[in-house]
Design a protein around this motif. Structure first.
Motif, PDB file in Angstrom:
ATOM      1  N   CYS A   1       3.515   2.701   4.911  1.00 17.53           N
ATOM      2  CA  CYS A   1       4.652   2.636   5.842  1.00 17.53           C
ATOM      3  C   CYS A   1       5.960   2.972   5.140  1.00 17.53           C
ATOM      4  CB  CYS A   1       4.765   1.220   6.419  1.00 17.53           C
ATOM      5  SG  CYS A   1       5.348   0.017   5.193  1.00 17.53           S
TER       6      CYS A   1
ATOM      7  N   CYS B   1       0.827  -1.221   0.000  1.00 11.90           N
ATOM      8  CA  CYS B   1       0.000   0.000   0.000  1.00 11.90           C
ATOM      9  C   CYS B   1       0.851   1.255   0.000  1.00 11.90           C
ATOM     10  CB  CYS B   1      -0.968   0.002   1.173  1.00 11.90           C
ATOM     11  SG  CYS B   1      -0.199   0.426   2.758  1.00 11.90           S
TER      12      CYS B   1
ATOM     13  N   CYS C   1       1.417  -4.839   5.383  1.00 11.21           N
ATOM     14  CA  CYS C   1       1.113  -5.461   4.091  1.00 11.21           C
ATOM     15  C   CYS C   1       2.128  -6.500   3.659  1.00 11.21           C
ATOM     16  CB  CYS C   1       1.062  -4.407   2.989  1.00 11.21           C
ATOM     17  SG  CYS C   1      -0.183  -3.146   3.192  1.00 11.21           S
TER      18      CYS C   1
ATOM     19  N   CYS D   1       4.941  -2.642   9.409  1.00 16.93           N
ATOM     20  CA  CYS D   1       4.298  -2.700   8.103  1.00 16.93           C
ATOM     21  C   CYS D   1       3.202  -3.740   8.223  1.00 16.93           C
ATOM     22  CB  CYS D   1       5.289  -3.099   7.016  1.00 16.93           C
ATOM     23  SG  CYS D   1       4.485  -3.468   5.439  1.00 16.93           S
TER      24      CYS D   1
ATOM     25  N   MET E   1      -2.274   0.139   8.334  1.00 15.46           N
ATOM     26  CA  MET E   1      -1.350   1.168   8.824  1.00 15.46           C
ATOM     27  C   MET E   1      -1.929   2.575   8.660  1.00 15.46           C
ATOM     28  SD  MET E   1       1.117  -0.159  10.340  1.00 15.46           S
ATOM     29  CE  MET E   1       1.838   1.424  10.650  1.00 15.46           C
TER      30      MET E   1
HETATM   31  S1  FES Z   1       3.175  -1.472   2.545  1.00  7.53           S
HETATM   32 FE1  FES Z   1       1.252  -1.211   3.510  1.00  7.53          FE
HETATM   33  S2  FES Z   1       1.833  -0.904   5.533  1.00  7.53           S
HETATM   34 FE2  FES Z   1       3.716  -1.394   4.622  1.00  7.53          FE
END
Ligand code: FES
Ligand code: FES
Lengths: 158, 770
Positions: free
Chosen positions: A105, A102, A139, A137, B184
């Motif tokens: 982070c 995404c 994801c 993170c 996040m």
């Molecule tokens: S890439 Fe989505 S929180 Fe790390």
């Protein structure tokens, strides 16, 4: 409301003059007064590391500092990494190794890794994992972040 | 060269890497701030709300023109709930929005919110799922005596007769504690009033902008076209961002009311206490086996804590109904007796979280298989070999149709990679040294990429499913595909570009995918349920096929060849077996600027396609080797292996990334994360320090192998992969811990298996022995 103070921040080599309340957090000042929204806020209490920037070359959590505390320091944020369209080796490594999903982070991890590798270009694997464990993170499961930072470690060796 | 199957880097990454992503909070800089005042108690009557002088604060009394959220499910003894946008007369969970402060800046809004005084008469709450089912439990909603919002059961006619013939019956009591998906980026809503048109644009971090727009427009009583919902860059969702929440509705309402630009940016504490929770389930499952260790019947009582309100649009049926229909998973079963209930409590509402119920039901089934293996004196692999489905298509006892998969093969391969025999020797030696190693397997399948036929069977008033893609090639030969799916980190744009590129013979870099904006995309259901690559991918393929036919026709005209002999590749069109070619960019220009040559006035190069299949089942075997420190109860994962089958991999690099992320959420589920309520309904885990998401240090290297079954259930032959990673780890890890603790007679049935829980079980077992 308390009186506002004059503060000058130096971010990515550029000076930003602003009037902020003493309680203004550094992360907010960077995002709103400087307009550099690449620095993200994931928790605002020092746990997630999404807000990590470099302050005089050291990784710090900008959500835990007041803007006034950064007066006189050299700050670096994610926006300062690439030179125009040319990605910084750490950015390139994250791209090549799918170190982001995404991307929320990501700026924090990029700044953390840059700081760590600049300070200790020959950092060992174990110590590296330890250092990168300061940020969260949700994801990537960290697998490819670690791969990317290891690749950048080779690229960035002076 | 084919683009499908290549691990090409993701197209959007450079933007995100440079810090140029546009997340909602980035767009909202400078907007007026909304701060919600939330209920500090789980259940009570609101006696008064004291508002500081001069402050702009809204309460339920000010928003009587907004209808409550009322998601609907048909049948299943469903009792609808009316969720107010701001708590009205009563509060039903800690964190429920009661009042909304509007101020020029976030810090001012926070200051004012602290001065808003809530006078609440506290009542006894119902918190725990089993307590809430007791006859004298406090009633969360008047219309639901017994606190059950959804309940259904099923019993096959032959069940009793077969059960009576059981050689062995194995029973498990599985408790899965409460989770938070914890993206996040927290939730948010930035509503902008347009003074010239009166429309509102809502920027919000969601997975499904179209249904969110429908839900908001419905409760505000406004035309949907007057609301534009944009999901810009979205920092993870995992299911938490697919349900409509009061906060979004309020943001749009107040932007219209004040004719202003407003923003609610959730803080982490709000996210942990008041965003959706999930996985708070209690399963009691009994399995009957014949003398050959073949599962012959399964009896289950499934209770899911759905919190204070049903969620829109999926409803609170999502966990209990999924748990019931998919419990048998990859195992052959003909007789089934099951009762499932969604139980309302004075806790944060439940919504889907990556894997929905399947991490828990897989834990139930896989614990049963291990206990049964011990009972029959078989090893866990042999036990499963006797029960896994190997012939396809397979119609399940609950009516699902499994397309071909590799249930047995994935387990067989896992045992081989981990050298089960060698491991047993190593385990024996380690035990002699006082070290406790264990191995655990978890085989499961996952329904993915399903359309309206499957959702309709669930009785939802709003039936999601299809995906539509609108495609256009512009005169310069670049392609725009507008999709209803709404990717948020999955890299869907890249995968779709690869599919389209192959059909059109152009490079993925010439393709732009537009998503997440209701003004710019066809109505669609968003990204969830491991669906987007299958559905939007299928629709992209169909739209691109139509586009290819158009291009072939034009090329045929220009090359004086029959269109069916034209082939598009490497950016040019040529006649098979002939010299001479024409650039695809030239075809694009001709289609728009010389349309008279091809019959004139035609539709140019615009196509549209919808894909709406019944769905396909992916499968995997997850296995873990762990070492348990019996002094501390600490678990170290030595190896974690995934052998999975998601059909054709469109982009293997992205697939592996999805698995990595899912597995780590699954590990968190198995060992670390838990939302804990005390008996008054207060949350004890309101910060990331207490919720304990894993960092890089807690995570092992994840090994992955792929099997590729070619299915006819998906036109790209790709199966969904988004959730699978999350489903397998709890069962694999808990089986491994239990295997390690065999010498102590400890079996684990509760997740997360935290060090204190493991220590307590070891202590209790020791006490029992002495
Ligand atoms: S890439 Fe989505 S929180 Fe790390
Ligand atoms: S936002 Fe600073 S550590 Fe999380």
């Amino acid at each position: 409301m308390t009186e506002k103070l004059d503060v000058t921040l130096s971010v990515n080599g550029k000076r930003y003059e602003m009037k902020v309340e003493p309680r203004r957090m550094l992360a907010d000042a960077i995002r709103e007064e400087c307009g550099l929204t690449g620095t993200h806020l994931g928790c605002e209490h020092g746990v997630c590391g999404a807000c990590t920037i470099l302050m005089d070359d050291k990784p710090v959590r900008s959500c835990l500092m007041f803007a006034v505390q950064a007066e006189g320091a050299e700050l670096r944020t994610v926006e300062g990494l690439a030179k125009g369209n040319e990605l910084h080796p750490i950015q390139q490594a994250f791209w090549d190794h799918h170190g982001l999903q995404c991307g929320f982070c990501t700026p924090g991890f990029l700044m953390l890794a840059t700081g760590v590798l600049e300070q200790n270009p020959n950092i060992g694997d174990e110590e590296l994992v330890h250092a990168l464990s300061s940020n969260l993170c949700r994801c990537t499961g960290y697998q490819n972040i670690l791969k990317a930072v290891k690749a950048a470690r080779e690229e960035m060796k002076p | 060269m084919k683009w499908v199957g290549q691990p090409i880097p993701r197209l959007r990454d450079p933007v995100l890497l440079k810090g140029k992503g546009r997340f909602t909070a980035d767009i909202a800089v400078g907007a007026m701030a909304i701060r919600f005042v939330r209920s500090p108690v789980a259940r009570g009557t609101i006696c008064g709300i004291e508002i500081p002088e001069g402050a702009v604060v809204f309460t339920a009394a000010d928003i009587t023109d907004i209808k409550p959220l009322r998601p609907i499910l048909h049948g299943r003894n469903y009792v609808p709930t009316d969720q107010p946008i701001l708590a009205n007369k009563r509060v039903t969970y800690v964190g429920e929005p009661v009042a909304a402060v509007i101020a020029a800046t976030q810090s001012e809004a926070e200051d004012i919110a602290e001065q808003v005084m809530l006078d609440i008469d506290v009542l006894d709450p119902a918190i725990d799922v089993d307590e809430a089912l007791k006859p004298d439990a406090p009633r969360v909603h008047d219309q639901a005596p017994g606190n059950v919002l959804v309940e259904t059961s099923l019993k096959t006619p032959g069940f009793d007769a077969v059960w009576a013939k059981a050689a062995q019956v194995v029973e498990v009591d599985i408790r899965s504690r409460r989770q938070n998906a914890m993206p996040m980026e927290t939730r948010n809503a930035h509503a902008v009033f347009d003074h010239s048109t009166g429309r509102v644009t809502l920027y919000t971090s969601v997975q499904n902008p179209h249904p969110i727009r429908t839900g908001i427009a419905d409760v505000l009583g406004m035309p949907e076209t007057d609301l534009r919902v944009v999901a810009p860059d979205v920092g993870g969702g995992f299911g938490q961002k697919m349900a409509l929440v009061p906060e979004y509705v309020f943001a749009v309402w107040v932007a219209r009311k004040l004719e202003a630009s407003v923003a609610w940016i959730e803080d982490r504490n709000e996210n942990l206490i008041a965003s959706f929770h999930s996985r708070d389930q209690h399963h009691t499952v009994k399995a009957a086996f014949d003398e050959n260790a073949k599962l012959i019947a399964l009896e289950a009582d499934l209770r899911c804590n759905v919190g204070a309100y049903s969620n829109y649009p999926i409803t609170c049926g999502v966990e209990p109904l999924m748990a019931m229909s998919e419990l048998p998973g990859p195992y052959d079963l003909r007789e089934y007796s099951v009762r499932t209930r969604g139980v309302t409590t004075n806790t944060c509402p439940m919504a889907p979280y990556r894997g929905v119920s399947r991490p828990v039901l897989t834990l139930s089934m896989e614990r049963i298989m291990n206990l049964a293996a011990d009972r029959f004196g078989l090893d866990p692999v042999e036990m499963r070999r006797r029960n896994l489905i190997t012939e396809f298509p397979y119609k399940t006892v609950t009516g699902s149709l499994y397309d071909a998969g590799t249930y047995w093969e994935s387990l067989e391969r896992s045992a081989e990679v981990l050298d089960l025999k060698g491991f047993r020797e190593r385990q024996k030696k380690a035990r002699e040294e006082g070290r406790y190693l264990g191995i655990g397997f978890s085989v499961f399948n996952e329904r993915s990429g399903y359309g309206t036929p499957t959702f309709a069977a669930r009785g939802m008033e709003i039936t999601p499913g299809y995906e539509t893609v609108e495609m256009a090639m512009d005169p310069s030969g670049y392609v725009i595909a507008r999709i209803g799916a709404s990717p948020h980190g999955q890299g869907l744009e890249t995968g779709l570009s690869q599919i389209i590129a192959d059909e059109l013979g152009i490079e993925p870099s010439r393709i732009r995918i537009i998503s997440g904006d209701t003004d710019a995309t066809p109505y669609g259901w968003g990204t969830f349920a491991s669906r987007s690559l299958v559905l939007a991918g299928g629709a992209s393929k169909l739209a691109a096929e139509q586009m290819r036919e158009r291009l072939n026709k034009i090329a045929g005209h220009l090359l004086q060849a029959p269109p069916e002999e034209i082939e598009l590749a490497g950016g040019v069109a040529r006649r098979r077996g002939h010299e001479g070619s024409v650039e695809i960019t030239a075809l694009a220009r001709a289609a728009h600027h010389q349309s008279q040559l091809f019959g004139g006035g035609g539709p140019g190069l615009t196509t549209i396609a919808t894909y709406d299949p019944a769905g396909t089942f992916s499968n995997a075997c997850h296995s873990a080797i762990v070492e348990v420190d019996i002094e501390t109860g600490h678990v170290k994962i030595e190896r974690f292996l995934v052998v999975e089958d998601a059909g054709i991999l469109i982009n293997p690099m992205i697939v592996d990334g999805q698995i990595h992320g899912g597995v780590v959420q699954g590990i968190a589920n198995a060992l670390f994360e838990e939302i804990i309520y005390d008996e008054t309904g207060n949350i004890l885990t309101g910060s990331l320090m207490d919720f304990i998401p894993p960092t890089m240090s807690e995570v092992p290297t994840i090994e992955i192998e792929h099997l590729e079954t070619l299915t006819d259930a998906s036109i790209t032959k790709a199966k969904g992969i988004g959730e699978g990673g999350t489903i397998g780890p709890p069962a694999a890890i808990i089986n491994a811990i239990s295997d390690a603790l065999k010498p102590f007679g400890v079996e684990i049935f509760e997740i997360p298996a935290t060090p204190p829980r493991i220590r307590q079980l070891i202590r209790e077992a020791a006490k029992e022995k002495s």
